[in-house]
Design a protein around this motif. Structure first.
Motif, PDB file in Angstrom:
ATOM      1  N   TYR A   1      13.031 -52.581   6.166  1.00 41.27           N
ATOM      2  CA  TYR A   1      13.536 -53.449   7.228  1.00 41.27           C
ATOM      3  C   TYR A   1      15.044 -53.265   7.268  1.00 41.27           C
ATOM      4  O   TYR A   1      15.719 -53.285   6.226  1.00 41.27           O
ATOM      5  N   ASP A   2      15.598 -53.071   8.461  1.00 39.41           N
ATOM      6  CA  ASP A   2      17.027 -52.809   8.621  1.00 39.41           C
ATOM      7  C   ASP A   2      17.555 -53.640   9.793  1.00 39.41           C
ATOM      8  O   ASP A   2      16.960 -53.642  10.878  1.00 39.41           O
ATOM      9  N   ASP A   3      18.692 -54.342   9.567  1.00 37.73           N
ATOM     10  CA  ASP A   3      19.225 -55.219  10.610  1.00 37.73           C
ATOM     11  C   ASP A   3      20.749 -55.275  10.499  1.00 37.73           C
ATOM     12  O   ASP A   3      21.301 -55.347   9.391  1.00 37.73           O
TER      13      ASP A   3
ATOM     14  N   LEU B   1      22.099 -55.582   6.727  1.00 36.45           N
ATOM     15  CA  LEU B   1      21.081 -55.977   5.762  1.00 36.45           C
ATOM     16  C   LEU B   1      19.991 -54.914   5.731  1.00 36.45           C
ATOM     17  O   LEU B   1      19.508 -54.473   6.777  1.00 36.45           O
ATOM     18  N   HIS B   2      19.580 -54.509   4.505  1.00 39.14           N
ATOM     19  CA  HIS B   2      18.559 -53.458   4.386  1.00 39.14           C
ATOM     20  C   HIS B   2      17.638 -53.786   3.213  1.00 39.14           C
ATOM     21  O   HIS B   2      18.076 -54.214   2.145  1.00 39.14           O
ATOM     22  N   PHE B   3      16.314 -53.552   3.427  1.00 39.02           N
ATOM     23  CA  PHE B   3      15.310 -53.750   2.384  1.00 39.02           C
ATOM     24  C   PHE B   3      14.382 -52.550   2.338  1.00 39.02           C
ATOM     25  O   PHE B   3      13.979 -52.008   3.379  1.00 39.02           O
ATOM     26  N   ASP B   4      14.036 -52.125   1.131  1.00 39.86           N
ATOM     27  CA  ASP B   4      13.047 -51.067   0.905  1.00 39.86           C
ATOM     28  C   ASP B   4      12.019 -51.546  -0.101  1.00 39.86           C
ATOM     29  O   ASP B   4      12.366 -52.192  -1.102  1.00 39.86           O
ATOM     30  N   GLY B   5      10.760 -51.234   0.134  1.00 40.97           N
ATOM     31  CA  GLY B   5       9.707 -51.547  -0.808  1.00 40.97           C
ATOM     32  C   GLY B   5       8.773 -50.363  -0.990  1.00 40.97           C
ATOM     33  O   GLY B   5       8.457 -49.649  -0.026  1.00 40.97           O
ATOM     34  N   ASP B   6       8.352 -50.116  -2.235  1.00 37.18           N
ATOM     35  CA  ASP B   6       7.485 -48.975  -2.543  1.00 37.18           C
ATOM     36  C   ASP B   6       6.351 -49.401  -3.464  1.00 37.18           C
ATOM     37  O   ASP B   6       6.542 -50.217  -4.381  1.00 37.18           O
TER      38      ASP B   6
ATOM     39  N   GLY C   1      11.394 -52.633  -5.369  1.00 42.33           N
ATOM     40  CA  GLY C   1      12.042 -53.214  -4.196  1.00 42.33           C
ATOM     41  C   GLY C   1      13.551 -53.102  -4.325  1.00 42.33           C
ATOM     42  O   GLY C   1      14.098 -53.179  -5.431  1.00 42.33           O
ATOM     43  N   LYS C   2      14.207 -52.895  -3.206  1.00 41.28           N
ATOM     44  CA  LYS C   2      15.665 -52.792  -3.183  1.00 41.28           C
ATOM     45  C   LYS C   2      16.186 -53.527  -1.950  1.00 41.28           C
ATOM     46  O   LYS C   2      15.743 -53.278  -0.829  1.00 41.28           O
ATOM     47  N   LEU C   3      17.141 -54.453  -2.156  1.00 40.61           N
ATOM     48  CA  LEU C   3      17.708 -55.254  -1.074  1.00 40.61           C
ATOM     49  C   LEU C   3      19.222 -55.266  -1.225  1.00 40.61           C
ATOM     50  O   LEU C   3      19.736 -55.530  -2.324  1.00 40.61           O
ATOM     51  N   TYR C   4      19.937 -54.953  -0.130  1.00 43.38           N
ATOM     52  CA  TYR C   4      21.399 -55.013  -0.205  1.00 43.38           C
ATOM     53  C   TYR C   4      21.988 -55.475   1.118  1.00 43.38           C
ATOM     54  O   TYR C   4      21.376 -55.349   2.187  1.00 43.38           O
ATOM     55  N   LEU C   5      23.205 -56.020   1.012  1.00 43.69           N
ATOM     56  CA  LEU C   5      23.932 -56.546   2.162  1.00 43.69           C
ATOM     57  C   LEU C   5      25.351 -55.990   2.130  1.00 43.69           C
ATOM     58  O   LEU C   5      26.021 -56.042   1.097  1.00 43.69           O
ATOM     59  N   GLY C   6      25.791 -55.452   3.263  1.00 46.97           N
ATOM     60  CA  GLY C   6      27.140 -54.924   3.378  1.00 46.97           C
ATOM     61  C   GLY C   6      27.935 -55.673   4.426  1.00 46.97           C
ATOM     62  O   GLY C   6      27.414 -55.974   5.506  1.00 46.97           O
TER      63      GLY C   6
ATOM     64  N   SER D   1      15.382 -52.744  13.081  1.00 47.36           N
ATOM     65  CA  SER D   1      14.297 -51.774  12.982  1.00 47.36           C
ATOM     66  C   SER D   1      13.491 -52.037  11.723  1.00 47.36           C
ATOM     67  O   SER D   1      14.005 -52.587  10.744  1.00 47.36           O
ATOM     68  N   PHE D   2      12.231 -51.631  11.749  1.00 51.46           N
ATOM     69  CA  PHE D   2      11.377 -51.718  10.574  1.00 51.46           C
ATOM     70  C   PHE D   2      10.271 -50.683  10.715  1.00 51.46           C
ATOM     71  O   PHE D   2      10.003 -50.164  11.815  1.00 51.46           O
ATOM     72  N   GLY D   3       9.655 -50.341   9.596  1.00 51.24           N
ATOM     73  CA  GLY D   3       8.613 -49.325   9.626  1.00 51.24           C
ATOM     74  C   GLY D   3       7.920 -49.196   8.287  1.00 51.24           C
ATOM     75  O   GLY D   3       8.306 -49.823   7.293  1.00 51.24           O
TER      76      GLY D   3
END
Length: 696
Positions: free
Chosen positions: A287-289, A297-302, A337-342, A240-242
Motif C-alpha cells: 500500500y502506497d500513499d 506512507l508505504h507498507f509491504d507484506g510478504d 512486514g515493513k512500514l515507513y513514513l517519510g 496505490s495498492f496491489g
C-alpha cells in the motif's frame, strides 16, 4: 551446499567476478564456497552517468545501451557492476539488493526477462542507509519507462544456450490495463544443463604418517524450473495498492561419476546420484500513499513457504561396498512486514519505520546406512527467529555539503532445537543498535567526494546453522555449524568522482565472520570434515574506474585490488588479489550493437581460499532490433578462449586441499524477444524483509 555459502560466493563475485567460488563438494555441481544528494554531471553522452552523494545514476534512454538486449546485458556495461551468467555483483560489495520499480528482485530470471529498451535509469547506492537491513552492502535500483498503454500487451522471450550441453529459457508475460486497474500474469520455464570436471587432493598427517585422500569428479546437473505469477495493481491519484501470487516448482537430477582413493590404494569407482524436488509459494502485497503534498506512507507484506526434498545415493559399482543412501526434507515459512513514513524535517528529509519478520525452518535428515550412521547420525533440526526493527534516517544539503544520519535498532529472538529439544547454549536473544553516517562534498560540477561509515550485524544463512552432516565419500563429510555467531562488521568507505574517473575504497574490520575449513572428524576411520567456523579478519578493497565515450565506441577500464589480514593458528592468508576489467560497447552502422568485455585477476587469498590466476577472459555479443523495435535478436559468446580458471587451494588445521575444476563457461547463446505493445508492471511493492529472504 550452494545455499550454505551463498554469502561468501557473493562476496567473492563482488570483489573478483572473474574468480570461481571455492570449496566445492564432490557431491554437488557447483562450489560449496562458492553490497539524493548534490548532483554532479559526469557526461551527457552514452550513457549519462552522474554521482549523487554516494549513488551512481546512469540514464539509459536515448543511448545505444537501450537496445543492447536484456537488463543483464545492460548492467554488464555500467561502471562498478559486473555480470557473470545471471549473477550480478558490485565491485567491493557483498549482499547486493536489486529492486525493479521499487519491488525486490526475487530470482535471476527477472533480469533476463526485462528488456533494456524498457529501462529508464539505473541507480547504484553504495552506502545504503538505516532503511535497509544492516547486512546490505549495496542497493541497485532499476527504473523502467512509464508507458501506460491501455488494453493488452504481451512479451515473449526465448533464449537457447549451448555450452557442453544445451539449455533453454522461455518466458511469456501478459498485461491488461483498464482505467486505474492493472492486471498481469506471467510464466517461465528454465531447462538448465551444466557439466563440471575436476579432481581434489587432500594431504595431511594422520596418526603420525603422511596421508593422501583424493577424488575425481564429472558432475552433470540437469534442472527444470518453472514460475507462474499473477497479480494486480490499482493506482488513482496519489494512492496505490496491489498484490501478487507466485508459484515456483523445480526438479533436479545430479550425477557425479568419478573415483576416490586413499594413499597408494587403487582408485575405487564412485557414482553419486541426487534427486531434488521442491516448490515455493509467495504472496506479496503493498500500500502506497502520498498525503499533505510531501508526506509519504508505504507498507509491504510478504508470506513465503517453501519445501525441498533430496534423495542421495553413493554407490561403488566396482566393489562389494553397499550403496550409501540418505534423504532430507527442508521446509521454511516466512511472515514479514515493513512500514515507513517519510516527511520533511529541519529543512531535510526524514524517514522512520519498522521492519518485522518471523521465520521458521526445519531440516529432517535421515541417514539410511547403519554403519555410516555411527558417525553421521540422522537429525531433526528446527530454527525459529522473531525479529523486530526500528529505523530512522535524516538527510540534508548544506550548499555543496551533504549529510545523511541514520540508526537501526533490532531485537532478535533465535530458538534452536535438535531432535525436538531446545538447545539453551545456541538459542539467544540479541539487542543491536547499528549507526550509519555519510558525508559528501561537491567541489565542482565535475568532481565530488563522499565518506561513509556503517556498522552492521550479519547473520549466517539458515542452511549453515544445522547439526546435520552429509556423506561425500568414504573419508569426507560436509556439514553446518549451529554454533556460528553473528558477524559484526565495521566498514569505512571512500567514494569519489573526478572527470571520467571513479574511485571506490573500503577499509573494513569483520568480527566473527565465517569461513570454511577442513578438519579431522572423530570417527573409527579417517574422516575429513568441511564446515564453517567463525573468524576475525580485516580487509581493504579498492578500485579505480575510467569510462569515456569516443564517437561510436564507449570503453571502460576498471583496476581493482583486494587485500585481507587473516590468521588461523600459524597459518596466514594475506596474499593480495589484483584484477582488471576492460569493457567495450560499439555502435555499428545499421543499428547493430557490439560488446566485447575482457577481464583477468591474479592469484591470491580470500577468506581461507587461495584462488588461481585468470590472466585473460573474453566475452562478446552482437545484436539488433527489427520491426520498429518489436523484435530483438542477440548472439552472445562467453569465455571465447576457454581461459577462465576455477582452481583453488586451502590449508587449514594441517590439511592441505588442492582443487582443480573446469566449468562449462565457454559457449554461445541466442536471445529472441518479441514485444506486442510492451509495457512495464506497475507493482510498487518492496521486500518486507530483504535479509530474511536472502537467508532462506
Amino acid at each position: 551446499m550452494k545455499s550454505k555459502t551463498a554469502r561468501l560466493l557473493i562476496m567473492a563475485a563482488a570483489s573478483l567476478p572473474g574468480l570461481a567460488a571455492a570449496q566445492n563438494s564432490e557431491s554437488v555441481p557447483t562450489d560449496s564456497l562458492t553490497q539524493i544528494l548534490q548532483e554532479v554531471v559526469v557526461t551527457a553522452r552514452q550513457p549519462a552517468t552522474r554521482l549523487e552523494g554516494s549513488t551512481l545514476v546512469s540514464t539509459i534512454g536515448g543511448t545505444p545501451l537501450q537496445n543492447i538486449g536484456n537488463a543483464l546485458d545492460l548492467l554488464a556495461q555500467l561502471p562498478m557492476i559486473k555480470v557473470q551468467d545471471t549473477a550480478v555483483s558490485v565491485i567491493g560489495r557483498d549482499n547486493v539488493l536489486i529492486f525493479i520499480d521499487g519491488r525486490p528482485m526475487r530470482d535471476d530470471n527477472e533480469l533476463q526477462q526485462l528488456r533494456s529498451s524498457n529501462i529508464r535509469k539505473v541507480e547504484l547506492q553504495m552506502a545504503p542507509g538505516a532503511m535497509y537491513a544492516a547486512t546490505t552492502g549495496a542497493v541497485l535500483k532499476i527504473t523502467t519507462r512509464r508507458n501506460f498503454i491501455r488494453g493488452l500487451s504481451l512479451t515473449e522471450q526465448l533464449q537457447v544456450k549451448r555450452r557442453r550441453r544445451w539449455s533453454a529459457v522461455d518466458f511469456l508475460s501478459l498485461n491488461y490495463r483498464t482505467g486505474a486497474c492493472d492486471i498481469f500474469a506471467s510464466g517461465s520455464y528454465n531447462h538448465d544443463n551444466t557439466l563440471v570436471k575436476g579432481y581434489t587432493i587432500n594431504r595431511l598427517d594422520y596418526e603420525g604418517h603422511p596421508s593422501t585422500v583424493g577424488s575425481s569428479q564429472r558432475n552433470l546437473n540437469t534442472a527444470d524450473a518453472a514460475t507462474l505469477k499473477a497479480g494486480f495493481n490499482y493506482s488513482a491519484d496519489s494512492r496505490s495498492f496491489g498484490a501478487y501470487y507466485r508459484f515456483n516448482p523445480e526438479k533436479g537430477d545430479f550425477t557425479n561419476t568419478g573415483n576416490e582413493w586413499l594413499d597408494s590404494e587403487p582408485p575405487l569407482d564412485r557414482d553419486i546420484y541426487r534427486d531434488i524436488k521442491g516448490h515455493s509459494h509467495l504472496v506479496s502485497a503493498y500500500y502506497d500513499d502520498t498525503f499533505s503534498e510531501n508526506c509519504h506512507l508505504h507498507f509491504d507484506g510478504d508470506f513465503r513457504h517453501s519445501s525441498t526434498d533430496n534423495a542421495v545415493t553413493t554407490a561403488y559399482p566396482s566393489s562389494q561396498l553397499t550403496p550409501i543412501r540418505s534423504t532430507d526434507r527442508k521446509t521454511s515459512t516466512l511472515w514479514a512486514g515493513k512500514l515507513y513514513l517519510g516527511f520533511p524535517l529541519a529543512k531535510g528529509d526524514f524517514t522512520v519505520g519498522t521492519q518485522d519478520s518471523r521465520t521458521s525452518t526445519t531440516l529432517d535428515y535421515r541417514m539410511l546406512d547403519d554403519c555410516v550412521g555411527a558417525y553421521i547420525p540422522s537429525s531433526l533440526t528446527n530454527t525459529r527467529q522473531t525479529s523486530a526493527a526500528l529505523f530512522a534516517s535524516w538527510s540534508r544539503l548544506f550548499g555543496p555539503l551533504s549529510l545523511t544520519l541514520g540508526a537501526r535498532y533490532e531485537y532478535v529472538d533465535f530458538v534452536y532445537r535438535l531432535n525436538g529439544v531446545r538447545d539453551v547454549s545456541l538459542s539467544r536473544r540479541d539487542h543491536t543498535l547499528t549507526p550509519d553516517l555519510s558525508l559528501g562534498y561537491s567541489f565542482s560540477d565535475r568532481s565530488q567526494i563522499s565518506l561513509s561509515y556503517k556498522a552492521s550485524t550479519v547473520r549466517p544463512p539458515y542452511s549453515s546453522l544445522t547439526s546435520s552432516l552429509n556423506y561425500v565419500g568414504r573419508h569426507e563429510i560436509e556439514g553446518g555449524n549451529p554454533a556460528l555467531r553473528d558477524e559484526r562488521l565495521h566498514d569505512l568507505q571512500l567514494f569519489g568522482m573526478w572527470g571520467d574517473f571513479i574511485l571506490q575504497a573500503d577499509l573494513a574490520r569483520s568480527l566473527d565472520t565465517y569461513a570454511f575449513v577442513k578438519q579431522l572428524h572423530p570417527a573409527p576411520t579417517m574422516q575429513l570434515l568441511l564446515h564453517p567456523v567463525n573468524i576475525d579478519l580485516s580487509f581493504l578493497s579498492a578500485c579505480l574506474v575510467w569510462s569515456r565515450p569516443i564517437r561510436r565506441w564507449t570503453p571502460g577500464v576498471t583496476l581493482g585490488v583486494y587485500r585481507q589480514w587473516l590468521s588461523i593458528g600459524p597459518d596466514r592468508y594475506d596474499k593480495p588479489i589484483f584484477s582488471y576489467y576492460f569493457d567495450n560497447t560499439l555502435s555499428l552502422p545499421g543499428g547493430w550493437l557490439l560488446t566485447a568485455n575482457a577481464r583477468g585477476s591474479s592469484s591470491g587469498d580470500m577468506h581461507t581460499n587461495r584462488f588461481g590466476a585468470t590472466i585473460f577472459t573474453l566475452d562478446a555479443s552482437v545484436g539488433r532490433t527489427f520491426f520498429n523495435k518489436s523484435l530483438s535478436v542477440k548472439l552472445s559468446a562467453n569465455d571465447i578462449f576457454n581461459t577462465s580458471d576455477n582452481d583453488w587451494s586451502m590449508n587449514t588445521f594441517g590439511i592441505f586441499v588442492d582443487k582443480h575444476q573446469r566449468y562449462d563457461n565457454r559457449g554461445i547463446s541466442l536471445d529472441i524477444t518479441y514485444n506486442f505493445q510492451p509495457r512495464r508492471s506497475k507493482y510498487k511493492g518492496s521486500a518486507a524483509s530483504e535479509a530474511e529472504m536472502k537467508r532462506l
